[in-house]
Design a protein around this motif. Structure first.
Motif, short mmCIF file in Angstrom:
data_model
loop_
_atom_site.label_atom_id
_atom_site.label_comp_id
_atom_site.label_asym_id
_atom_site.label_seq_id
_atom_site.Cartn_x
_atom_site.Cartn_y
_atom_site.Cartn_z
N LYS A 156 0.81 -1.22 0.00
CA LYS A 156 0.00 0.00 0.00
C LYS A 156 0.84 1.27 0.00
O LYS A 156 0.33 2.36 -0.22
N GLY A 157 2.14 1.12 0.24
CA GLY A 157 3.02 2.28 0.25
C GLY A 157 2.95 3.11 1.51
O GLY A 157 3.39 4.26 1.53
N TRP A 158 2.40 2.53 2.59
CA TRP A 158 2.33 3.27 3.85
C TRP A 158 3.69 3.28 4.53
O TRP A 158 4.44 2.29 4.50
N GLU A 159 4.01 4.38 5.14
CA GLU A 159 5.25 4.47 5.93
C GLU A 159 5.01 3.79 7.28
O GLU A 159 3.97 4.02 7.92
N TYR A 160 5.94 2.96 7.72
CA TYR A 160 5.73 2.27 8.99
C TYR A 160 7.04 2.07 9.73
O TYR A 160 8.12 2.13 9.15
N LYS A 161 6.90 1.82 11.03
CA LYS A 161 8.05 1.55 11.88
C LYS A 161 8.13 0.05 12.18
O LYS A 161 7.12 -0.66 12.15
N GLN A 162 9.31 -0.43 12.47
CA GLN A 162 9.51 -1.84 12.76
C GLN A 162 8.71 -2.27 13.98
O GLN A 162 8.37 -1.46 14.84
N PRO A 163 8.40 -3.58 14.09
CA PRO A 163 7.56 -4.04 15.20
C PRO A 163 8.16 -3.73 16.57
O PRO A 163 9.37 -3.82 16.76
N ASN A 164 7.28 -3.38 17.50
CA ASN A 164 7.72 -3.16 18.87
C ASN A 164 7.73 -4.48 19.63
O ASN A 164 7.53 -5.55 19.04
N LEU B 9 1.96 2.96 11.65
CA LEU B 9 2.07 3.40 10.25
C LEU B 9 1.33 4.71 10.04
O LEU B 9 0.54 5.14 10.89
N LYS B 10 1.63 5.33 8.92
CA LYS B 10 0.94 6.55 8.52
C LYS B 10 0.89 6.61 6.99
O LYS B 10 1.73 6.00 6.32
N PRO B 11 -0.12 7.34 6.44
CA PRO B 11 -1.25 7.92 7.17
C PRO B 11 -2.21 6.84 7.63
O PRO B 11 -2.32 5.78 7.02
N ALA B 12 -2.92 7.12 8.73
CA ALA B 12 -3.89 6.15 9.24
C ALA B 12 -4.98 5.94 8.20
O ALA B 12 -5.64 6.91 7.79
N PRO B 13 -5.21 4.72 7.73
CA PRO B 13 -6.21 4.49 6.68
C PRO B 13 -7.64 4.75 7.12
O PRO B 13 -8.54 4.85 6.29
N CYS B 14 -7.88 4.86 8.43
CA CYS B 14 -9.24 5.11 8.92
C CYS B 14 -9.60 6.59 8.94
O CYS B 14 -10.72 6.96 8.67
N CYS B 15 -8.64 7.46 9.29
CA CYS B 15 -8.96 8.88 9.45
C CYS B 15 -7.95 9.81 8.82
O CYS B 15 -8.11 11.03 8.89
N GLU C 133 -4.88 10.39 9.76
CA GLU C 133 -3.93 10.96 10.71
C GLU C 133 -2.49 10.72 10.22
O GLU C 133 -2.11 9.62 9.83
N THR C 134 -1.67 11.78 10.26
CA THR C 134 -0.31 11.69 9.73
C THR C 134 0.77 11.49 10.79
O THR C 134 1.94 11.37 10.45
N ASP C 135 0.36 11.45 12.05
CA ASP C 135 1.31 11.12 13.12
C ASP C 135 1.49 9.60 13.15
O ASP C 135 0.54 8.86 13.36
N ILE C 136 2.71 9.14 12.96
CA ILE C 136 2.97 7.72 12.83
C ILE C 136 2.76 6.96 14.14
O ILE C 136 2.75 5.73 14.17
N HIS C 137 2.56 7.66 15.22
CA HIS C 137 2.43 7.01 16.53
C HIS C 137 0.99 6.72 16.92
O HIS C 137 0.72 6.34 18.06
N HIS C 138 0.03 6.87 16.00
CA HIS C 138 -1.38 6.73 16.37
C HIS C 138 -2.02 5.44 15.86
O HIS C 138 -2.93 4.91 16.51
N CYS D 195 -6.72 2.54 16.08
CA CYS D 195 -6.28 3.92 15.88
C CYS D 195 -6.57 4.72 17.14
O CYS D 195 -7.71 4.83 17.57
N GLN D 196 -5.52 5.28 17.73
CA GLN D 196 -5.69 6.08 18.94
C GLN D 196 -6.28 7.45 18.65
O GLN D 196 -6.74 8.14 19.57
N LYS D 197 -6.29 7.83 17.38
CA LYS D 197 -6.83 9.14 17.03
C LYS D 197 -8.36 9.10 16.93
O LYS D 197 -9.05 9.89 17.58
N CYS D 198 -8.89 8.18 16.11
CA CYS D 198 -10.35 8.13 15.94
C CYS D 198 -10.99 6.98 16.70
O CYS D 198 -12.21 6.82 16.66
#
Length: 304
Positions: free
Chosen positions: A14-22, A29-35, A37-42, A54-57
């Protein structure tokens, strides 16, 4: 190097930017596909199960399939986990709702006139059970608010209020609830759905005889995962969004999520939303003609 999981492969596809597993096996990942959101931490998703949240929506799903459906890819049915707030809300006391409704009809004439001047007829106001209330706004202790009840079936479980003056403002009762489509209780099994921007345009379209009309609750950019789930099976989606930059951006997001071939952006004159279009003397038949003239999103239709 370990092989990527199916979830990671899909995210990369999908080409989403993401961070390695915690440590819990989750990627952000970002952008959040639900809302959006461009903060990668949500936005979190488990790399093995695809469970996401999603912690945003505050939307979530239980599998990779639900993530794929969220992104607009068609896969076998796998429903979302609806955040419990709206689904479990206690109905607003019917007698209280009726008192607020009668207050609009008999006591708060300014509120009734405000709605009438915007084209709403009395029978529409009664059918939608619109209300009026005096509440503090920060400017005074008894400002006048008009309310649009949100129904779950026959039960009113939330009210969105609009401050009439001295400035436009909004508030929800109760606070912090999920914001579904306005007029959701009237949605039926018809293959075509009409999406308006806000409660007023929704009410005007319903009054004009458009069936299956629902409204985005918080502006053109508020199309959520819950809204997506509501209309994902509709073959045709007519978008009555404002003809401005925000409206076009919101329509593009909806078309991206649902698929551009079934989303039709209804062309309106610049500076005129649905309500203004009809208030300026255009007929319902003219508006219906614009719906028929609309082309699938990505094939713009320009009308004066």
């Amino acid at each position: 190097m370990s092989e990527l999981s199916a979830v990671e492969k899909y995210v990369k596809h999908k080409g989403w930017e993401y961070k390695q597993p915690n440590a819990r096996g989750e990627i952000t990942l970002k952008p959040a596909p639900c809302c959006g959101e461009t903060d990668i931490h949500h936005f979190y998703t488990n790399v093995e199960t695809g469970e996401w949240f999603c912690q945003k929506c505050r939307r979530g799903g239980k599998s990779l399939n639900s993530l794929k459906r969220l992104a607009g890819d068609y896969v076998p049915d796998d429903r979302y986990v609806q955040a419990p707030e709206f689904a479990e809300l206690e109905p607003i006391e019917p007698l209280r709702l009726e008192r607020l409704h009668q207050s609009l009809l008999t006591d708060e004439i300014d509120a009734l006139q405000w709605l009438s001047l915007r084209g709403l007829k009395l029978d529409t106001i009664k059918r939608l059970k619109l209300v009026a209330a005096r509440m503090p706004s920060g400017e005074s202790q008894a400002d006048l608010w008009v309310g649009f009840p949100y129904f779950r079936g026959r039960d009113c479980v939330a009210i969105k209020y609009r401050l009439l003056r001295p400035k436009k403002d909004f508030r929800w009762e109760p606070l912090g609830v999920e914001h579904p489509f306005y007029n959701l209780a009237e949605l039926n099994g018809m293959p075509e759905v009409n999406i308006a921007e806000g409660e007023m345009d929704t009410a005007v379209l319903a009054q004009a005889g458009f069936p299956n009309v629902v409204g985005l609750p918080d502006g053109a950019g508020s199309f959520s995962a819950q809204h997506w789930e509501t209309v994902v099976d509709k073959p045709r989606v007519n978008l009555f969004l404002d003809p401005d930059a925000a409206g076009y951006k919101g329509a593009k997001e909806i078309a991206t999520r649902l698929g551009p071939d079934r989303c039709f952006l209804v062309p309106l004159p610049l500076g005129q939303d649905v309500n203004e279009f009809l208030m300026r003397g255009h007929t319902v038949d003219e508006l219906k003609a614009r719906v028929l003239a609309a082309k699938p999103f990505g094939k713009p239709t320009v009308q004066d």
